[in-house]
Design a protein around this motif. Structure first.
Motif: not given
Length: 125
Positions: A106-114
């Motif tokens: 959850i702290r990794r920006w690359s994990a987010y889609d939008f």
């Protein structure tokens, strides 16, 4: 999902500000929602997150106790309430959403889609 961040502005150190991120296209529901920020000349960093619709809440150490992330399902909006602001909090703040994110990511920006477009928060001394 389209995310629209708003509410940034200029505030004095010690003051408060609430920024918002309105979602359209799909209900945020059980998504993981995050706020990240990028200060001038620095990398994007994690600020806060709501994991999978609210099963847990997470904060960066630098903002813990001062910032609060919350969401309003009826308005499909996520908020970041920022209190006791410091000049080091000056940054462009981005909201993000994702599904299927595991807790360790959850702290990794690359994990987010939008991602929203960002809103500038400037804290003056």
């Amino acid at each position: 999902v389209q995310l629209q961040a708003s509410g940034g502005g200029l505030v004095q150190a010690g003051g408060s500000l609430r920024i918002s991120c309105a979602a359209s296209g799909r209900a945020l529901g059980s998504s993981t929602l995050g706020w990240f920020r990028r200060a001038p000349g620095q990398e994007r960093e994690f600020v806060a997150a709501i994991f999978r619709g609210g099963s847990s809440f997470h904060y960066a150490d630098s903002v813990k106790g001062r910032f609060t992330i919350a969401k309003d399902n009826a308005k499909n909006t996520v908020y970041l309430q920022m209190n006791s602001l410091e000049t080091e909090d000056t940054a462009v703040y981005y909201c993000a959403a994702g599904r299927g994110i595991i807790l360790s990511s959850i702290r990794r920006w690359s994990a987010y889609d939008f991602w929203g477009q960002g809103t500038l928060v400037t804290v003056s001394s």
